[in-house]
Design a protein around this motif. Structure first.
Motif, PDB file in Angstrom:
ATOM      1  N   LEU A  33     -84.226 -26.472 -51.058  1.00 33.60           N
ATOM      2  CA  LEU A  33     -83.257 -25.588 -51.694  1.00 33.60           C
ATOM      3  C   LEU A  33     -81.963 -26.322 -52.020  1.00 33.60           C
ATOM      4  N   GLN A  34     -81.227 -25.716 -52.957  1.00 31.92           N
ATOM      5  CA  GLN A  34     -79.964 -26.310 -53.357  1.00 31.92           C
ATOM      6  C   GLN A  34     -78.990 -26.352 -52.171  1.00 31.92           C
ATOM      7  N   GLN A  35     -78.928 -25.228 -51.431  1.00 31.61           N
ATOM      8  CA  GLN A  35     -78.097 -25.257 -50.220  1.00 31.61           C
ATOM      9  C   GLN A  35     -79.042 -25.578 -49.066  1.00 31.61           C
ATOM     10  N   LYS A  67     -81.816 -22.208 -63.552  1.00 30.83           N
ATOM     11  CA  LYS A  67     -82.799 -23.180 -63.058  1.00 30.83           C
ATOM     12  C   LYS A  67     -83.312 -22.789 -61.668  1.00 30.83           C
ATOM     13  N   SER A  68     -82.385 -22.532 -60.741  1.00 25.67           N
ATOM     14  CA  SER A  68     -82.813 -22.187 -59.373  1.00 25.67           C
ATOM     15  C   SER A  68     -83.598 -20.890 -59.378  1.00 25.67           C
ATOM     16  N   THR A  69     -83.158 -19.949 -60.199  1.00 30.54           N
ATOM     17  CA  THR A  69     -83.851 -18.671 -60.273  1.00 30.54           C
ATOM     18  C   THR A  69     -85.289 -18.871 -60.736  1.00 30.54           C
ATOM     19  N   LEU A 127     -87.770 -29.712 -56.059  1.00 28.13           N
ATOM     20  CA  LEU A 127     -86.507 -30.262 -55.578  1.00 28.13           C
ATOM     21  C   LEU A 127     -85.388 -29.650 -56.414  1.00 28.13           C
ATOM     22  N   ASP A 128     -84.602 -28.771 -55.803  1.00 32.52           N
ATOM     23  CA  ASP A 128     -83.531 -28.106 -56.536  1.00 32.52           C
ATOM     24  C   ASP A 128     -82.241 -28.896 -56.356  1.00 32.52           C
ATOM     25  N   ASP A 129     -81.973 -29.763 -57.304  1.00 31.17           N
ATOM     26  CA  ASP A 129     -80.763 -30.575 -57.283  1.00 31.17           C
ATOM     27  C   ASP A 129     -80.638 -31.302 -55.939  1.00 31.17           C
TER      28      ASP A 129
END
Ligand SMILES: Nc1ncnc2c1ncn2[C@@H]1O[C@H](COP(=O)(O)OP(=O)(O)O)[C@@H](O)[C@H]1O
Ligand SMILES: [Mg+2]
Length: 583
Positions: free
Chosen positions: A414-416, A373-375, A494-496
């Motif tokens: 980003l997720q992080q 997903k993030s990729t 929005l990544d998680d």
């Protein structure tokens, strides 16, 4: 590598050239002084001529003073040149790192880059300073002293030449061993640095998992390895002194023995013998210095290579020629996209991705961890480039846009996510310095961040500590969302980003998005079905492929994976976390 490094001397070239010059002058004075001493003894003291004693005495003082002056100048320019060199190196590295694509950073690792910018540059700075001063001083002094000896008494000089060969061989032996050991020391440093970097940044995690003992053990293993290598290297280095002493005393005894004969025989004066003693020390000391330089060079060679690698690295993603600088609209299309993080390895993280999204749509993306997903979303604003196929934004391939224009139009949380130290307002404006306070308030209202900010005693001026440790995970996520909104994007990803917010807040954020930014294309990656079920369409990812792309209702009917996820998450106990176990 050498050329890259030397180029960074830059505006400090003059200082770098003046240092050896002054050092050379200093050495000339140093070498001449014993010669004058010989005159003072022979023509002054032994001849009983007080005028000569004064004359040569004053000459010696003058030369000593000059030598001191040159020494000070050389030292000052060396410090100036080497500090400037280090500053230029860091500047060049930092500037180049800013141009890196994610794939470049993957190649070096963040901690590797930190070590290269700190320890390695310090090594080079040190080496540069030494090279400027000692590498001129030692050989120059060696040669001049040998010449002076030959001038004074060629016969006696043979003693040094023999000693010189013996010492050179012994030192050469030691240096090559020490050099090898220090090479290993630097590799071990990397291991240690990695361990430090990782553990200090993850200290909270380590404490939470009560893994202190394990990490301490791991660290102490690396430290012990380093300790053993250092001891072996230093033990070898320590051999240098005794070897040196032996040769020096051997020379002095030989000198005294032959010298006595020559002086008695009248072919050598007392003064000449005295200066010969001084020169022999000077020659052997120079040799010792030279061997230290060789050690130093081996030590800094690795650092030099590591620094040059960063400066010479070319970014994998660059602006295309004739880039389109017109801001793209919100349409997104993936066209037969395959993607691999390691080009040519054949391990595809994404395979055969095809879809089309109209501007203004809200797209949910759901799937197990590692499903890509993030990729997938990182391809939209060209954080990575596709391996095959194409990604179109606003109807054109992303590779034809000006990078800045493209990334300005695509805002990613980003997720992080990361906050910087500074006030909340600073953080919000970080992405868009022109944002007014009114803009910031609106963004925070949309991201449901206003409620907790206004409850803080200093409101928008509250300070965020480094790494954002003084706000909760959910609060940090909402601040990051607000920060992204302030960029006025055409596409928002929005990544998680609401994983740490409760379901009600999550729903309110999405409702606000729908009502207040209908023209923006939204991609919402989530682990919870409840976070995406209101989306216009939902993409179901599994092992790098899209297995379904439709509305919530239709997916429940047609997509088995989606239905299973939904069933697990809407179980009576409502325990969403089982999703991980289910995979
Ligand atoms: N920077 C990277 N370098 C190499 N492999 C990566 C990198 N980032 C992610 N991967 C790999 O790609 C796969 C997909 O990861 P990701 O897109 O982050 O999945 P998701 O976001 O769905 O959890 C995983 O197998 C992961 O190990
Ligand atoms: Mg992810």
């Amino acid at each position: 590598m050498l050329r890259t490094l030397i180029r960074q001397v830059g505006q400090y070239r003059t200082a770098s050239l003046l240092t050896p010059l002054f050092t050379a002058l200093e050495v000339v004075m140093d070498v001449l002084i014993p010669y004058v001493t010989a005159w003072l003894i022979d023509r002054g003291i032994n001849a009983g001529d007080m005028r000569n004693v004064y004359l040569y005495g004053i000459m010696m003082i003058g030369m000593a003073f000059l030598s001191l002056l040159f020494g000070i100048l050389a030292g000052r320019y060396a410090a100036y040149a080497s500090s400037g060199f280090a500053c230029n190196l860091r500047d060049a590295m930092y500037r180049n790192i800013q141009t890196f694509a994610f794939s470049n950073i993957d190649r070096f690792s963040t901690s590797g880059l930190v070590t290269r910018m700190t320890t390695d540059v310090s090594n080079l700075q040190n080496a540069f300073q030494q090279i400027l001063r000692v590498s001129v001083r030692a050989p120059f002094r060696l040669v001049l002293s040998v010449i002076m000896c030959l001038v004074i008494n060629p016969g006696m000089s043979l003693i040094f030449l023999v000693a010189l060969v013996v010492l050179a061989m012994a030192l050469g032996c030691i240096v090559s061993r020490v050099g090898r050991l220090f090479g290993q020391v630097f590799q071990q440093y990397d291991v240690l640095n990695n361990s430090v970097q990782e553990n200090i940044s993850a200290i909270r995690l380590i404490k939470a998992f009560v893994r202190e003992d394990y990490e301490v053990l791991k660290f102490s293993k690396a430290a012990q390895g380093l300790y053993r290598l250092f001891v072996r290297a230093e033990a070898n280095m320590a051999l240098m002194s005794p070897v040196m002493n032996m040769v020096v005393y051997g020379c002095i005894i030989a000198l005294s023995w032959f010298g006595a004969h020559f002086v008695v025989g009248g072919s050598l004066t007392m003064g000449e013998l005295t200066s010969l003693f001084t020169y022999v020390m000077s020659i052997l000391m120079s040799l010792m210095m030279l061997s230290h330089i060789f050690v130093m060079l081996t030590m800094s060679e690795a650092s030099g290579r590591r620094v040059a690698e960063v400066i010479d690295e070319r970014p994998d993603i660059v602006n295309p020629p004739a880039a389109i600088a017109r801001r793209p609209g919100g349409d997104v299309e993936f066209f037969r996209v395959d993607f691999s993080y390691h080009d040519g390895s054949g391990e595809y993280v994404l395979q055969d991705i095809n879809f089309r999204v109209r501007a203004g749509e809200t797209i949910g993306i759901i799937g197990g961890t590692g499903s890509g997903k993030s990729t997938l979303v990182s391809l939209i604003d060209r954080l990575y480039d596709v391996t095959q196929g194409g990604v179109l934004v606003g109807g054109r391939d992303v590779r034809t846009y000006d990078l800045k224009t493209l990334r300005d139009a695509v805002a990613v949380v980003l997720q992080q996510n990361v906050l910087f130290s500074g006030t909340i307002l600073d953080n919000l404006r970080w992405g868009n310095p022109a944002a007014t306070l009114e803009d910031c308030r609106r963004a925070c209202r949309l991201a449901c961040a206003d409620e907790f900010i206004e409850r803080m005693p200093e409101g928008y001026d509250t300070r965020i500590e480094q790494g954002g440790v003084n706000v909760s995970g959910g609060q940090r996520q909402r601040l990051c969302i607000a920060r992204a909104l302030l960029r006025n994007p055409s596409i928002l990803i929005l990544d998680d980003s609401t994983s740490a917010c409760d379901t009600a807040t999550d729903a309110r954020i999405q409702k606000a998005f729908r009502e207040e930014m209908p023209e923006v294309t939204k991609f919402i990656i989530a682990q919870r079905v409840s976070s995406v079920q209101e989306c216009d369409r939902i993409m179901v990812m599994d092992h790098g492929r899209i297995t379904g792309f439709d509305t919530h209702r239709r997916l429940l009917e047609t997509n088995q994976l989606y239905r299973e996820i939904f069933d697990i998450q809407t179980d009576d106990d409502g325990d969403f976390d089982n999703w991980e176990d289910w995979k």
